[in-house]
Scaffold this motif. Sequence first.
Motif, short mmCIF file in Angstrom:
data_model
loop_
_atom_site.label_atom_id
_atom_site.label_comp_id
_atom_site.label_asym_id
_atom_site.label_seq_id
_atom_site.Cartn_x
_atom_site.Cartn_y
_atom_site.Cartn_z
N THR A 91 -25.61 27.17 -5.04
CA THR A 91 -25.83 26.01 -4.17
C THR A 91 -24.86 26.04 -3.00
O THR A 91 -23.64 26.11 -3.19
CB THR A 91 -25.65 24.70 -4.96
OG1 THR A 91 -26.67 24.62 -5.96
CG2 THR A 91 -25.74 23.50 -4.05
N THR A 125 -30.22 24.39 -2.83
CA THR A 125 -29.70 23.63 -3.96
C THR A 125 -30.37 24.13 -5.23
O THR A 125 -31.60 24.16 -5.32
CB THR A 125 -29.97 22.13 -3.80
OG1 THR A 125 -29.37 21.68 -2.58
CG2 THR A 125 -29.36 21.35 -4.96
N SER A 127 -30.64 23.52 -9.20
CA SER A 127 -30.37 22.55 -10.26
C SER A 127 -30.32 23.24 -11.61
O SER A 127 -31.02 24.22 -11.86
CB SER A 127 -31.47 21.47 -10.27
OG SER A 127 -32.72 22.04 -10.57
#
Length: 128
Positions: A91, A125, A127
């Motif tokens: 990220t 990003t 997760s």
Amino acid sequence: QVQLAESGGGLVQAGGSLRLSCEASGGTVSSNDMGWFRQAPGKEREFVVVISWDSGVRRYADSVKGRITISRDNAKNTMYLEMNSLKPEDTAVYYCAAGRKALSYSRTYLLQSTYDYWGQGTQVTVSS
């Protein structure tokens, strides 16, 4: 004046893939070595990968080796970053950059100051 524009960032789950693009305008980058850097929240910008003007040389940071592939299409004035097996620690905001021909031949490719042109960055990003 060469301008660079990144695209392709987004939100992806761990283990997923993304393909970033860096398109140049205002001039050709076919004689420039080009690279990707990234900056994670609260951290300094770091080198990710560089490719020589003729695609003959590629240098990868150890943290991404084996998971990403850099390529370029000089006819399209565009560079690509294929990222696989993404991890949360990937990220960051990813920046593309262009510098002089053959900068990839020496370790100066690691230095941000080596590059003359920079894009605005694209957010990636991952997760968990």
